[in-house]
Design an enzyme around this catalytic site. Sequence first.
Site, mmCIF file in Angstrom:
data_model
loop_
_atom_site.group_PDB
_atom_site.id
_atom_site.type_symbol
_atom_site.label_atom_id
_atom_site.label_comp_id
_atom_site.label_asym_id
_atom_site.label_seq_id
_atom_site.Cartn_x
_atom_site.Cartn_y
_atom_site.Cartn_z
ATOM 1 N N ARG A 223 -0.634 -8.553 13.407
ATOM 2 C CA ARG A 223 -1.166 -7.582 12.438
ATOM 3 C C ARG A 223 -2.003 -8.295 11.373
ATOM 4 O O ARG A 223 -3.052 -7.805 10.959
ATOM 5 C CB ARG A 223 -0.012 -6.794 11.803
ATOM 6 C CG ARG A 223 0.565 -5.769 12.788
ATOM 7 C CD ARG A 223 1.973 -5.323 12.424
ATOM 8 N NE ARG A 223 2.081 -4.719 11.115
ATOM 9 C CZ ARG A 223 3.245 -4.508 10.493
ATOM 10 N NH1 ARG A 223 4.377 -4.864 11.061
ATOM 11 N NH2 ARG A 223 3.265 -3.960 9.309
ATOM 12 N N ARG B 158 11.030 -0.269 11.206
ATOM 13 C CA ARG B 158 9.917 -0.085 12.138
ATOM 14 C C ARG B 158 9.986 -1.098 13.281
ATOM 15 O O ARG B 158 10.264 -2.277 13.045
ATOM 16 C CB ARG B 158 8.582 -0.252 11.387
ATOM 17 C CG ARG B 158 8.197 1.000 10.635
ATOM 18 C CD ARG B 158 7.039 0.825 9.697
ATOM 19 N NE ARG B 158 5.916 0.044 10.184
ATOM 20 C CZ ARG B 158 4.811 -0.186 9.485
ATOM 21 N NH1 ARG B 158 4.700 0.331 8.263
ATOM 22 N NH2 ARG B 158 3.848 -0.908 9.971
ATOM 23 N N ARG C 210 12.029 -4.782 5.117
ATOM 24 C CA ARG C 210 11.721 -3.390 4.738
ATOM 25 C C ARG C 210 12.546 -2.379 5.536
ATOM 26 O O ARG C 210 12.773 -2.527 6.718
ATOM 27 C CB ARG C 210 10.238 -3.132 5.002
ATOM 28 C CG ARG C 210 9.858 -1.671 4.943
ATOM 29 C CD ARG C 210 8.382 -1.458 5.004
ATOM 30 N NE ARG C 210 7.773 -2.027 6.175
ATOM 31 C CZ ARG C 210 6.456 -2.117 6.347
ATOM 32 N NH1 ARG C 210 5.643 -1.699 5.398
ATOM 33 N NH2 ARG C 210 5.972 -2.638 7.432
ATOM 34 N N ARG D 294 -9.920 0.619 8.501
ATOM 35 C CA ARG D 294 -9.492 -0.722 8.894
ATOM 36 C C ARG D 294 -10.557 -1.461 9.680
ATOM 37 O O ARG D 294 -10.329 -2.599 10.085
ATOM 38 C CB ARG D 294 -8.278 -0.591 9.804
ATOM 39 C CG ARG D 294 -6.952 -0.871 9.129
ATOM 40 C CD ARG D 294 -5.907 -0.484 10.162
ATOM 41 N NE ARG D 294 -4.714 -1.237 10.054
ATOM 42 C CZ ARG D 294 -3.617 -0.804 9.433
ATOM 43 N NH1 ARG D 294 -3.600 0.334 8.814
ATOM 44 N NH2 ARG D 294 -2.535 -1.540 9.433
ATOM 45 N N LYS E 147 0.837 -1.210 0.000
ATOM 46 C CA LYS E 147 0.000 0.000 0.000
ATOM 47 C C LYS E 147 0.872 1.260 0.000
ATOM 48 O O LYS E 147 0.672 2.160 -0.801
ATOM 49 C CB LYS E 147 -0.915 0.018 1.245
ATOM 50 C CG LYS E 147 -1.795 -1.217 1.393
ATOM 51 C CD LYS E 147 -2.675 -1.148 2.631
ATOM 52 C CE LYS E 147 -1.933 -1.158 3.965
ATOM 53 N NZ LYS E 147 -1.257 -2.433 4.297
HETATM 54 P P1 AP5 Z 1 4.850 -1.617 1.844
HETATM 55 O O1 AP5 Z 1 4.444 -0.849 0.640
HETATM 56 O O2 AP5 Z 1 5.636 -0.901 2.885
HETATM 57 O O3 AP5 Z 1 3.570 -2.355 2.492
HETATM 58 P P2 AP5 Z 1 2.284 -1.787 3.208
HETATM 59 O O4 AP5 Z 1 1.104 -2.424 2.575
HETATM 60 O O5 AP5 Z 1 2.326 -0.297 3.280
HETATM 61 O O6 AP5 Z 1 2.475 -2.483 4.636
HETATM 62 P P3 AP5 Z 1 2.465 -1.905 6.093
HETATM 63 O O7 AP5 Z 1 3.268 -2.867 6.926
HETATM 64 O O8 AP5 Z 1 2.881 -0.472 6.134
HETATM 65 O O9 AP5 Z 1 0.968 -2.043 6.437
HETATM 66 P P4 AP5 Z 1 0.322 -2.030 7.790
HETATM 67 O O10 AP5 Z 1 -1.073 -1.911 7.350
HETATM 68 O O11 AP5 Z 1 0.626 -3.164 8.691
HETATM 69 O O12 AP5 Z 1 1.021 -0.786 8.548
HETATM 70 P P5 AP5 Z 1 0.499 0.667 8.904
HETATM 71 O O13 AP5 Z 1 1.653 1.564 8.917
HETATM 72 O O14 AP5 Z 1 -0.682 1.002 8.093
HETATM 73 O O15 AP5 Z 1 5.654 -2.896 1.346
HETATM 74 C C1 AP5 Z 1 6.300 -3.768 2.259
HETATM 75 C C2 AP5 Z 1 7.686 -4.154 1.731
HETATM 76 O O16 AP5 Z 1 7.543 -4.967 0.576
HETATM 77 C C3 AP5 Z 1 8.535 -2.939 1.310
HETATM 78 O O17 AP5 Z 1 9.857 -3.134 1.728
HETATM 79 C C4 AP5 Z 1 8.443 -2.931 -0.211
HETATM 80 O O18 AP5 Z 1 9.656 -2.474 -0.788
HETATM 81 C C5 AP5 Z 1 8.171 -4.398 -0.554
HETATM 82 N N1 AP5 Z 1 7.242 -4.517 -1.682
HETATM 83 C C6 AP5 Z 1 6.128 -3.775 -1.933
HETATM 84 N N2 AP5 Z 1 5.516 -4.179 -3.070
HETATM 85 C C7 AP5 Z 1 6.266 -5.226 -3.539
HETATM 86 C C8 AP5 Z 1 6.155 -6.067 -4.693
HETATM 87 N N3 AP5 Z 1 5.146 -5.942 -5.584
HETATM 88 N N4 AP5 Z 1 7.096 -7.030 -4.841
HETATM 89 C C9 AP5 Z 1 8.123 -7.173 -3.943
HETATM 90 N N5 AP5 Z 1 8.279 -6.395 -2.856
HETATM 91 C C10 AP5 Z 1 7.365 -5.435 -2.643
HETATM 92 O O19 AP5 Z 1 -0.018 0.430 10.405
HETATM 93 C C11 AP5 Z 1 0.892 0.179 11.468
HETATM 94 C C12 AP5 Z 1 0.140 0.095 12.778
HETATM 95 O O20 AP5 Z 1 -0.486 1.363 13.055
HETATM 96 C C13 AP5 Z 1 -1.026 -0.904 12.819
HETATM 97 O O21 AP5 Z 1 -0.581 -2.204 13.160
HETATM 98 C C14 AP5 Z 1 -1.918 -0.277 13.893
HETATM 99 O O22 AP5 Z 1 -1.423 -0.530 15.183
HETATM 100 C C15 AP5 Z 1 -1.785 1.209 13.620
HETATM 101 N N6 AP5 Z 1 -2.782 1.704 12.654
HETATM 102 C C16 AP5 Z 1 -2.519 2.258 11.435
HETATM 103 N N7 AP5 Z 1 -3.656 2.610 10.808
HETATM 104 C C17 AP5 Z 1 -4.667 2.278 11.656
HETATM 105 C C18 AP5 Z 1 -6.079 2.371 11.564
HETATM 106 N N8 AP5 Z 1 -6.689 2.875 10.463
HETATM 107 N N9 AP5 Z 1 -6.817 1.918 12.608
HETATM 108 C C19 AP5 Z 1 -6.245 1.432 13.729
HETATM 109 N N10 AP5 Z 1 -4.886 1.298 13.867
HETATM 110 C C20 AP5 Z 1 -4.121 1.715 12.844
HETATM 111 MG MG MG Z 2 2.549 1.092 4.865
#
Ligand code: AP5
Ligand code: MG
Length: 215
Positions: free
Chosen positions: A172, A161, A127, A88, A13
């Site tokens: 997660r 992270r 990552r 979410r 994402k």
């Molecule tokens: P990346 O693009 O970083 O993945 P992502 O989908 O953004 O994954 P996240 O881990 O950021 O998602 P998340 O939902 O757990 O975390 P968030 O910060 O939202 O890609 C990952 C890796 O793969 C990278 O290194 C990239 O280079 C590689 N990659 C990407 N595409 C690829 C491809 N096609 N092929 C190969 N490699 C690839 O949330 C974190 C925490 O915050 C949550 O756990 C929660 O505690 C809190 N939080 C955030 N939002 C909310 C909400 N709305 N409600 C409640 N709690 C929340």
């Molecule tokens: Mg992300």
Amino acid sequence: MNIILLGPPGAGKGTQAQRLVEKHGMRQLSTGDMLRAAVKAETAIGLEAKAVMERGELVSDAIVSALIGEELDAMGPDTGAIFDGYPRTAAQAEALDEILAARGRKLDHVIELEVDEDALVERITGRFTCAACGKGYHDKFEQPKIPGTCDKCGGTEFKRRPDDNAETVRTRLAEYRAKTAPILPIYDARGIVSKIDGMADMDEVTGAIEAILNS
Ligand code: AP5
Ligand code: MG
């Protein structure tokens, strides 16, 4: 245009949102990034969210929806929004409808990145990001062109992270399955969901998203 990128942790994402920002001047609204900034700044929200995030659980709906409303208010009415990691839960999906309607915006697309869960742990544990500009990288899939130097800003410091470890990733993923995947039918019923293969090469995923935006 207002779009949601939906998918489990590590689905890509953030990677794809950054590309859309660069190409179309849209704004990425990542609640994860907003919360991490709050943790770093040690604000009241950050202090409340820190331990929850380290466990891989979800922060309260009221907090994240308030953050999204504030971000939208800070951007021009004509700037497109990419919701990354929000909504979410069903309550957040409902809140987003109200937040958008109050600002005269409407949701154009929900893009679901479909991925193989087994590959996500490798993606997440490999990552890292530039400490200065936030550009994302991966040990195996996307190294900086000059080792140790950010392609985008020339920065030389990188960070990982605290929630990017195999154990937290499992929590997660469980949270995603239990609370986030069930909101898809809400958007399916409106006919605005497009599913794409998130396991494809990053450029192919970008191409598939562009095709949806141009449709
Ligand atoms: P990346 O693009 O970083 O993945 P992502 O989908 O953004 O994954 P996240 O881990 O950021 O998602 P998340 O939902 O757990 O975390 P968030 O910060 O939202 O890609 C990952 C890796 O793969 C990278 O290194 C990239 O280079 C590689 N990659 C990407 N595409 C690829 C491809 N096609 N092929 C190969 N490699 C690839 O949330 C974190 C925490 O915050 C949550 O756990 C929660 O505690 C809190 N939080 C955030 N939002 C909310 C909400 N709305 N409600 C409640 N709690 C929340
Ligand atoms: Mg992300």
